[in-house]
Design a protein around this motif. Structure first.
Motif, mmCIF file in Angstrom:
data_model
loop_
_atom_site.group_PDB
_atom_site.id
_atom_site.type_symbol
_atom_site.label_atom_id
_atom_site.label_comp_id
_atom_site.label_asym_id
_atom_site.label_seq_id
_atom_site.Cartn_x
_atom_site.Cartn_y
_atom_site.Cartn_z
ATOM 1 N N ASN A 70 3.032 -12.526 15.794
ATOM 2 C CA ASN A 70 3.696 -12.510 14.485
ATOM 3 C C ASN A 70 3.105 -13.555 13.555
ATOM 4 O O ASN A 70 2.835 -13.286 12.375
ATOM 5 N N ARG A 123 3.307 5.811 -2.809
ATOM 6 C CA ARG A 123 4.494 6.506 -3.324
ATOM 7 C C ARG A 123 4.280 6.879 -4.794
ATOM 8 O O ARG A 123 4.585 7.991 -5.223
ATOM 9 N N ASP A 182 0.831 -1.204 0.000
ATOM 10 C CA ASP A 182 0.000 0.000 0.000
ATOM 11 C C ASP A 182 0.868 1.258 0.000
ATOM 12 O O ASP A 182 0.558 2.240 -0.684
ATOM 13 N N ARG A 183 1.969 1.215 0.746
ATOM 14 C CA ARG A 183 2.883 2.362 0.751
ATOM 15 C C ARG A 183 3.460 2.597 -0.646
ATOM 16 O O ARG A 183 3.627 3.740 -1.074
ATOM 17 N N ARG A 235 14.105 -0.850 8.881
ATOM 18 C CA ARG A 235 14.258 0.092 9.997
ATOM 19 C C ARG A 235 15.470 -0.239 10.862
ATOM 20 O O ARG A 235 16.017 0.633 11.508
ATOM 21 N N SER A 239 -7.255 -1.188 7.094
ATOM 22 C CA SER A 239 -5.839 -0.873 7.314
ATOM 23 C C SER A 239 -5.345 0.136 6.282
ATOM 24 O O SER A 239 -4.602 1.074 6.622
ATOM 25 N N TRP A 244 -0.879 8.937 6.201
ATOM 26 C CA TRP A 244 -0.206 9.646 5.098
ATOM 27 C C TRP A 244 -0.620 11.115 5.096
ATOM 28 O O TRP A 244 0.201 12.021 5.009
ATOM 29 N N VAL A 255 4.892 9.677 2.467
ATOM 30 C CA VAL A 255 4.928 8.224 2.656
ATOM 31 C C VAL A 255 6.091 7.846 3.572
ATOM 32 O O VAL A 255 5.940 7.035 4.495
ATOM 33 N N ASP A 256 7.261 8.424 3.338
ATOM 34 C CA ASP A 256 8.430 8.078 4.153
ATOM 35 C C ASP A 256 8.179 8.361 5.635
ATOM 36 O O ASP A 256 8.546 7.565 6.498
ATOM 37 N N TYR A 307 10.408 -16.265 8.249
ATOM 38 C CA TYR A 307 10.267 -16.022 9.689
ATOM 39 C C TYR A 307 10.728 -17.240 10.495
ATOM 40 O O TYR A 307 11.513 -17.116 11.439
ATOM 41 N N GLU A 317 2.019 9.774 -4.893
ATOM 42 C CA GLU A 317 2.724 10.973 -4.438
ATOM 43 C C GLU A 317 3.616 11.533 -5.559
ATOM 44 O O GLU A 317 3.624 12.735 -5.823
ATOM 45 N N LEU A 321 3.356 -6.258 17.336
ATOM 46 C CA LEU A 321 3.677 -7.659 17.026
ATOM 47 C C LEU A 321 4.872 -8.078 17.872
ATOM 48 O O LEU A 321 5.971 -8.282 17.372
ATOM 49 N N ASN A 322 4.614 -8.223 19.169
ATOM 50 C CA ASN A 322 5.724 -8.431 20.102
ATOM 51 C C ASN A 322 5.798 -9.844 20.655
ATOM 52 O O ASN A 322 6.528 -10.093 21.605
ATOM 53 N N SER A 374 -3.870 3.776 6.907
ATOM 54 C CA SER A 374 -2.581 4.225 6.358
ATOM 55 C C SER A 374 -2.755 5.524 5.574
ATOM 56 O O SER A 374 -1.880 6.397 5.603
ATOM 57 N N VAL A 396 11.371 -12.392 16.861
ATOM 58 C CA VAL A 396 10.018 -11.956 17.222
ATOM 59 C C VAL A 396 9.949 -10.438 17.318
ATOM 60 O O VAL A 396 9.008 -9.816 16.831
ATOM 61 N N TRP A 442 9.721 -7.527 11.584
ATOM 62 C CA TRP A 442 9.068 -6.534 10.719
ATOM 63 C C TRP A 442 9.925 -5.296 10.539
ATOM 64 O O TRP A 442 9.862 -4.635 9.504
ATOM 65 N N ARG A 443 10.739 -4.991 11.549
ATOM 66 C CA ARG A 443 11.649 -3.843 11.396
ATOM 67 C C ARG A 443 12.756 -4.179 10.406
ATOM 68 O O ARG A 443 13.183 -3.322 9.639
ATOM 69 N N GLN A 482 4.594 4.084 11.374
ATOM 70 C CA GLN A 482 3.776 2.872 11.357
ATOM 71 C C GLN A 482 4.629 1.648 11.704
ATOM 72 O O GLN A 482 4.184 0.761 12.430
ATOM 73 N N ASP A 483 5.860 1.599 11.210
ATOM 74 C CA ASP A 483 6.744 0.478 11.540
ATOM 75 C C ASP A 483 7.044 0.437 13.034
ATOM 76 O O ASP A 483 7.122 -0.646 13.631
ATOM 77 N N TYR A 505 5.251 8.618 7.328
ATOM 78 C CA TYR A 505 4.264 7.760 8.001
ATOM 79 C C TYR A 505 4.748 6.317 8.081
ATOM 80 O O TYR A 505 4.429 5.589 9.033
ATOM 81 N N ALA A 506 5.530 5.896 7.077
ATOM 82 C CA ALA A 506 6.022 4.518 7.094
ATOM 83 C C ALA A 506 6.881 4.264 8.323
ATOM 84 O O ALA A 506 6.771 3.218 8.982
ATOM 85 N N LYS A 507 7.709 5.228 8.653
ATOM 86 C CA LYS A 507 8.588 5.080 9.814
ATOM 87 C C LYS A 507 7.767 4.977 11.110
ATOM 88 O O LYS A 507 8.014 4.121 11.959
#
Lengths: 417, 171
Positions: B135, A53, A48-49, A110, B100, B108, B114-115, A87, A56, B129-130, B104, A100, A104-105, B121-122, B117-119
């Motif tokens: 997961n 993009r 979706d991002r 990230r 979702s 946005w 995008v850059d 995973y 944008e 998801l801990n 998003s 865990v 995702w990061r 959201q992550d 909000y992506a950061k």
């Protein structure tokens, strides 16, 4: 009914101070659908991002009038469980606790990836032969959208990233063959980080020298299989702020600000869009549409019951808010019902099908679009019922419309009602 | 003997309760990971209701100065929570993916790019998801979406994707 004023929304979404309703009503005439097709290591929000993009970039480049003629979508591709495989294998290599909290990061770029993650990522990405795996069944919903938008007279450009190229290549073949091939050059592909050996329709592609995933796939290609197209660009020494360790990400590498690749991909999208032909418009666009297709049996009929109780079908084409503007009696379909923005009613629209004539079991495929929601249904039809089924069609779905012209409308599609 | 049997039953009952709570907490809202029994503070805006306490704390601590940002992230976090609970249901997974994407789009609009909000959201996703179970549930949910299509919201109407109109929030 055709929308006559370009860029003028038939429903004004005016937010007042107490407004808390999330609405998804928008009516504007568009001419081109831009689709993002993801690779397999992309979660749906990441895909979706990437679509955002593209939106944008095009918003910043095109004139407002040009940009308003575009609509955007994601064709989300199957991952065949590879994300789960990655995973689990990472948990075995690095310990569950690390993975865990970081999985995702890592995927999102990230956190800095340990070497073992990088190696495993490349191994999983390169180990799967998509060229033999992608089938039309995986693509049926994508194809249904491409066909319904083509009927509405819209050009389609798919920007495919990574393994998404295998899917769009297969979709291109399916759209140009079979019982109802596209007759105009209205479907184009812009390929990014292409692991395949060609781009469908000879569209442009961009693969970076530093793309580690494509390099790994190339290295893993066995004799007899065509390797990926050779790299044709690099962002090295471009001064771009790329941040993807694998040189492969759509956001962090290929469309990073100031990169050479974004300066190629964006013009490629615009040139492809401009080079396509507008297909003839066979049906009307609408805020609600239902498209029915089926197989080789002669006739399956689409039925709609409007909130005002009008029953729209082949014997009564015009409803109060909608119309059956395409009726087919010679196999395959499509049949098409639409509701324009100006005649949208609140309440519940019900969609059904009747197997009118045929000599054996048949299957109906129905795609419903309402606002920004899409649902697809497959309905088995054991035997034909003739006109006796006209008053009791098989229920497919209901679309409940709430809201008003001031605050906008909301759509809920529920199957089987 | 009778006393030991009573003790055993008591221990068994406690064990069953712990197991039941623990099992439920794998995928649904649970007490804060700190284990504190302190009452949960009211969320900083109405959109925070329904967000897991640890996620809510993260969002409130990270974005103390922007109610708009918190509201948009709360909207996104709530959808992830629903997606985890309904991961085995394909129809609901598709519905949550649409929700979702709307969340998003609101992010946005709120963050401006995008850059950016992506950061954000992550960061929220990493807190959400801990556990292994969460997961895995998210991967199941994501697999349900393969082969689907999702329509975008027009650029100039992105604000309509927000559950709470950002212009009604103070900062």
């Amino acid at each position: 009914m055709r929308y006559t004023l370009l860029g003028v929304f038939c429903v004004f979404l005016i937010f007042n101070a107490s407004q808390t309703l999330a609405v998804d009503t928008f009516c504007q005439e568009t001419k081109t659908l831009i689709v993002f097709g993801n690779g397999i290591m992309n979660s749906e929000p990441e895909a979706d991002r990437s679509k955002n993009r593209l939106q944008e970039l095009l918003q910043a480049t095109l004139t407002p009038d040009e940009f308003k003629r575009l609509e955007f979508a994601i064709a989300y591709n199957q991952s065949y469980g590879l994300l789960r495989d990655l995973y689990e294998s990472l948990k075995q290599k690095l310990g569950a606790d690390n993975v865990v909290t970081s999985f995702w990061r890592w995927l999102g770029g990230r956190d800095i990836l340990p070497d073992a993650v990088q190696q495993e990522f490349l191994r999983v990405a390169a180990s799967f032969d998509f060229s033999t795996r992608v089938g039309t069944q995986d693509l049926s919903i994508h194809l249904a959208l491409y066909r319904s938008k083509t009927l509405e007279g819209k050009k389609i450009v798919v920007v495919s990233h990574s393994q998404g190229n295998f899917f769009v290549n297969a979709a291109y073949v399916a759209l140009h063959s079979g019982t109802d091939p596209l007759t105009t050059n209205s479907f184009g592909v812009v390929s990014v980080a292409n692991p395949a050996s060609f781009v469908a329709g000879s569209g442009p592609y961009t693969t970076l020298f530093e793309d580690g995933v494509i390099a790994a796939i190339r290295a893993a290609t066995v004799p007899g299989i065509q390797p990926p197209l050779i790299w044709n660009l690099t962002n090295i020494l471009s001064g771009a702020r790329t941040s993807d360790w694998k040189g492969h990400g759509f956001l962090d590498e290929y469309t990073a600000a100031g990169s050479r690749s974004v300066n190629k991909i964006l013009p490629d999208v615009i040139a492809t869009m401009n080079g396509l032909q507008q297909p003839p418009q066979t049906v009307q666009d609408g805020i609600i549409t239902a498209t029915l297709t089926w197989g080789a049996q002669p006739d399956v009929d689409l039925h709609a019951y409007e909130p005002n109780s009008t029953h729209v079908y082949y014997a009564h084409l015009q409803g109060i808010s909608g119309r059956l503007d395409l009726d087919d009696v010679t196999s395959f379909g499509p049949e098409h019902y639409f509701v324009s923005c100006s005649k949208l009613e609140t309440g519940t629209y019900r969609i059904g099908v009747n197997y009118y004539s045929g000599s054996g079991p048949e299957t109906a495929q129905i795609q419903i679009l309402a606002g920004s929601s899409v649902r697809n249904y497959t309905v088995p039809l054991p035997s034909a019922r003739g006109s006796s089924g006209d008053q009791s069609p098989i229920p497919v779905a209901s679309i409940t419309v709430t809201g008003d012209t001031t605050n906008g409308y909301k759509f809920d599609i529920v199957g089987g009602l | 003997m009778r006393n030991q049997s009573g003790k055993f039953r008591w221990v068994l009952t406690i064990g069953v309760i712990i197991f039941a709570i623990g099992g439920t907490c794998l995928l649904t809202a649970c007490p804060d990971s700190s284990g504190s029994n302190a009452p949960v503070a009211a969320p900083s805006d109405p959109n925070g209701a329904g967000v897991r306490p640890n996620v809510r704390s993260y969002i409130e601590a990270t974005y103390q100065n922007s109610a708009k940002t918190r509201a948009a992230l709360f909207q996104s976090a709530k959808v992830v929570e629903k997606a985890l609970v309904d991961a085995n249901n394909k129809d609901l997974s598709i519905q949550h993916a649409e929700e979702s994407n709307r969340a998003s789009t609101c992010l946005w609009y709120t963050f401006g790019s995008v850059d950016a909000y992506a950061k954000a959201q992550d960061g929220m996703m990493a807190v959400t998801l801990n556990t292994d179970e969460r997961n895995k549930a998210y991967l199941v949910y994501n697999d349900q979406l393969g082969g689907q299509v999702f329509l975008g919201i027009p650029y100039d109407q992105r604000v309509t994707a927000c559950d709470i109109n950002p212009s009604t929030l103070p900062n």
